[in-house]
Design a protein around this motif. Structure first.
Motif, PDB file in Angstrom:
ATOM      1  N   MET A 180       0.826  -1.126  -0.077  1.00  0.00           N
ATOM      2  CA  MET A 180      -0.014   0.020  -0.059  1.00  0.00           C
ATOM      3  C   MET A 180       0.828   1.069   0.095  1.00  0.00           C
ATOM      4  O   MET A 180       1.969   1.383   0.802  1.00  0.00           O
ATOM      5  CB  MET A 180      -0.691   0.212   1.255  1.00  0.00           C
ATOM      6  CG  MET A 180      -1.845   1.120   1.246  1.00  0.00           C
ATOM      7  SD  MET A 180      -3.030   0.916   2.739  1.00  0.00           S
ATOM      8  CE  MET A 180      -2.090   1.680   4.082  1.00  0.00           C
ATOM      9  N   PHE A 181       0.396   2.226  -0.831  1.00  0.00           N
ATOM     10  CA  PHE A 181       1.173   3.486  -0.938  1.00  0.00           C
ATOM     11  C   PHE A 181       0.189   4.478  -0.414  1.00  0.00           C
ATOM     12  O   PHE A 181      -0.995   4.715  -0.681  1.00  0.00           O
ATOM     13  CB  PHE A 181       1.676   3.657  -2.420  1.00  0.00           C
ATOM     14  CG  PHE A 181       2.011   5.121  -2.735  1.00  0.00           C
ATOM     15  CD1 PHE A 181       3.601   5.388  -2.400  1.00  0.00           C
ATOM     16  CD2 PHE A 181       1.310   6.021  -3.037  1.00  0.00           C
ATOM     17  CE1 PHE A 181       3.932   6.561  -2.908  1.00  0.00           C
ATOM     18  CE2 PHE A 181       1.800   7.223  -3.477  1.00  0.00           C
ATOM     19  CZ  PHE A 181       3.320   7.489  -3.106  1.00  0.00           C
ATOM     20  N   VAL A 182       0.881   5.495   0.405  1.00  0.00           N
ATOM     21  CA  VAL A 182       0.303   6.918   0.814  1.00  0.00           C
ATOM     22  C   VAL A 182       1.002   7.914   0.721  1.00  0.00           C
ATOM     23  O   VAL A 182       2.099   8.102   0.895  1.00  0.00           O
ATOM     24  CB  VAL A 182      -0.022   6.590   2.435  1.00  0.00           C
ATOM     25  CG1 VAL A 182      -0.910   7.727   2.698  1.00  0.00           C
ATOM     26  CG2 VAL A 182      -0.702   5.379   3.043  1.00  0.00           C
ATOM     27  N   GLU A 183       0.604   8.941  -0.056  1.00  0.00           N
ATOM     28  CA  GLU A 183       1.076  10.054  -0.299  1.00  0.00           C
ATOM     29  C   GLU A 183       0.477  10.892   0.636  1.00  0.00           C
ATOM     30  O   GLU A 183      -0.734  11.304   0.877  1.00  0.00           O
ATOM     31  CB  GLU A 183       0.707  10.604  -1.632  1.00  0.00           C
ATOM     32  CG  GLU A 183       1.431  12.013  -1.987  1.00  0.00           C
ATOM     33  CD  GLU A 183       0.970  12.777  -3.179  1.00  0.00           C
ATOM     34  OE1 GLU A 183       1.770  13.144  -3.881  1.00  0.00           O
ATOM     35  OE2 GLU A 183      -0.403  12.552  -3.747  1.00  0.00           O
ATOM     36  N   ILE A 184       1.292  11.728   1.487  1.00  0.00           N
ATOM     37  CA  ILE A 184       0.871  12.528   2.539  1.00  0.00           C
ATOM     38  C   ILE A 184       1.220  14.199   2.041  1.00  0.00           C
ATOM     39  O   ILE A 184       2.150  14.459   1.907  1.00  0.00           O
ATOM     40  CB  ILE A 184       1.476  12.245   3.997  1.00  0.00           C
ATOM     41  CG1 ILE A 184       1.457  10.836   4.167  1.00  0.00           C
ATOM     42  CG2 ILE A 184       0.768  13.230   5.101  1.00  0.00           C
ATOM     43  CD1 ILE A 184       2.395  10.438   5.070  1.00  0.00           C
ATOM     44  N   VAL A 185       0.252  15.128   1.718  1.00  0.00           N
ATOM     45  CA  VAL A 185       0.642  16.383   1.346  1.00  0.00           C
ATOM     46  C   VAL A 185       0.304  17.329   2.605  1.00  0.00           C
ATOM     47  O   VAL A 185      -0.789  17.207   3.190  1.00  0.00           O
ATOM     48  CB  VAL A 185      -0.322  16.580   0.088  1.00  0.00           C
ATOM     49  CG1 VAL A 185      -0.147  17.999  -0.349  1.00  0.00           C
ATOM     50  CG2 VAL A 185      -0.031  15.783  -1.009  1.00  0.00           C
ATOM     51  N   PHE A 186       1.209  18.236   2.811  1.00  0.00           N
ATOM     52  CA  PHE A 186       1.084  19.228   3.829  1.00  0.00           C
ATOM     53  C   PHE A 186       0.860  20.536   3.367  1.00  0.00           C
ATOM     54  O   PHE A 186       1.655  20.707   2.205  1.00  0.00           O
ATOM     55  CB  PHE A 186       2.112  18.981   4.877  1.00  0.00           C
ATOM     56  CG  PHE A 186       2.281  17.832   5.496  1.00  0.00           C
ATOM     57  CD1 PHE A 186       1.625  17.513   6.540  1.00  0.00           C
ATOM     58  CD2 PHE A 186       3.565  16.656   4.889  1.00  0.00           C
ATOM     59  CE1 PHE A 186       1.758  16.069   7.200  1.00  0.00           C
ATOM     60  CE2 PHE A 186       3.471  15.660   5.647  1.00  0.00           C
ATOM     61  CZ  PHE A 186       2.908  15.143   6.933  1.00  0.00           C
ATOM     62  N   VAL A 187      -0.052  21.126   3.664  1.00  0.00           N
ATOM     63  CA  VAL A 187      -0.167  22.639   3.507  1.00  0.00           C
ATOM     64  C   VAL A 187      -0.133  23.443   4.822  1.00  0.00           C
ATOM     65  O   VAL A 187      -0.764  23.050   5.753  1.00  0.00           O
ATOM     66  CB  VAL A 187      -1.250  22.983   2.853  1.00  0.00           C
ATOM     67  CG1 VAL A 187      -1.748  24.539   2.519  1.00  0.00           C
ATOM     68  CG2 VAL A 187      -1.661  22.212   1.463  1.00  0.00           C
ATOM     69  N   GLY A 188       0.729  24.358   4.748  1.00  0.00           N
ATOM     70  CA  GLY A 188       1.086  25.280   6.091  1.00  0.00           C
ATOM     71  C   GLY A 188       1.819  24.252   7.204  1.00  0.00           C
ATOM     72  O   GLY A 188       1.403  24.605   8.467  1.00  0.00           O
ATOM     73  N   PRO A 197       3.756  -5.135   2.483  1.00  0.00           N
ATOM     74  CA  PRO A 197       2.530  -5.965   1.904  1.00  0.00           C
ATOM     75  C   PRO A 197       2.324  -6.736   3.048  1.00  0.00           C
ATOM     76  O   PRO A 197       3.079  -7.256   4.076  1.00  0.00           O
ATOM     77  CB  PRO A 197       3.356  -6.983   0.975  1.00  0.00           C
ATOM     78  CG  PRO A 197       4.551  -6.025   0.527  1.00  0.00           C
ATOM     79  CD  PRO A 197       5.059  -5.245   1.430  1.00  0.00           C
ATOM     80  N   GLY A 198       0.997  -7.170   3.210  1.00  0.00           N
ATOM     81  CA  GLY A 198       0.524  -7.886   4.360  1.00  0.00           C
ATOM     82  C   GLY A 198       0.062  -7.141   5.615  1.00  0.00           C
ATOM     83  O   GLY A 198      -0.533  -7.763   6.490  1.00  0.00           O
ATOM     84  N   MET A 199       0.572  -5.733   5.776  1.00  0.00           N
ATOM     85  CA  MET A 199      -0.041  -5.253   7.018  1.00  0.00           C
ATOM     86  C   MET A 199      -1.574  -4.484   6.655  1.00  0.00           C
ATOM     87  O   MET A 199      -1.586  -4.302   5.508  1.00  0.00           O
ATOM     88  CB  MET A 199       0.919  -3.678   6.976  1.00  0.00           C
ATOM     89  CG  MET A 199       0.395  -3.100   8.162  1.00  0.00           C
ATOM     90  SD  MET A 199       1.744  -1.921   8.817  1.00  0.00           S
ATOM     91  CE  MET A 199       0.921  -1.206  10.136  1.00  0.00           C
ATOM     92  N   ASP A 200      -2.355  -4.789   7.602  1.00  0.00           N
ATOM     93  CA  ASP A 200      -3.611  -4.401   7.517  1.00  0.00           C
ATOM     94  C   ASP A 200      -3.716  -3.121   7.215  1.00  0.00           C
ATOM     95  O   ASP A 200      -3.184  -1.944   8.059  1.00  0.00           O
ATOM     96  CB  ASP A 200      -4.117  -4.692   9.082  1.00  0.00           C
ATOM     97  CG  ASP A 200      -5.744  -4.382   8.787  1.00  0.00           C
ATOM     98  OD1 ASP A 200      -6.526  -4.870   8.064  1.00  0.00           O
ATOM     99  OD2 ASP A 200      -6.074  -3.677   9.744  1.00  0.00           O
ATOM    100  N   PRO A 201      -4.247  -2.698   6.174  1.00  0.00           N
ATOM    101  CA  PRO A 201      -4.380  -1.276   5.756  1.00  0.00           C
ATOM    102  C   PRO A 201      -5.232  -0.272   6.763  1.00  0.00           C
ATOM    103  O   PRO A 201      -4.795   0.743   6.900  1.00  0.00           O
ATOM    104  CB  PRO A 201      -5.154  -1.267   4.304  1.00  0.00           C
ATOM    105  CG  PRO A 201      -5.089  -2.732   3.858  1.00  0.00           C
ATOM    106  CD  PRO A 201      -4.996  -3.517   5.146  1.00  0.00           C
TER     107      PRO A 201
END
Length: 79
Positions: A1-9, A49-53
């Motif tokens: 699983m891929f997570v993009e984390i976008v921060f503003v401020g 992989p394999g980690m509970d989302p």
């Protein structure tokens, strides 16, 4: 699983967030990219992989809340 984390401020240095995520995920997650510009910054988090989302997202949100930056973050989740 891929997570993009976008921060503003983001009120703290992006490196602090990266270090906290690395500590929280250990071998179950890896920061694979980062960048900044135009008043925002982002981190790319690859979950093992394999980690509970749901558990992974709960852990991620807990880290962001602990740093007080959750309201500055938008998460985009992919495969």
């Amino acid at each position: 699983m891929f997570v993009e984390i976008v921060f503003v401020g983001l009120p703290i240095d992006r490196d602090e967030v990266e270090e906290a995520l690395e500590a929280a995920f250990g071998s179950e997650g890896e920061i694979t990219g980062a960048g900044s510009g135009m008043g925002q910054c982002h981190l790319d988090l690859e979950i093992a992989p394999g980690m509970d989302p749901d558990a992974a997202l709960d852990r991620l949100r807990a880290v962001l809340a602990g740093l007080g930056v959750e309201k500055h973050a938008t998460l985009t989740v992919g495969d």
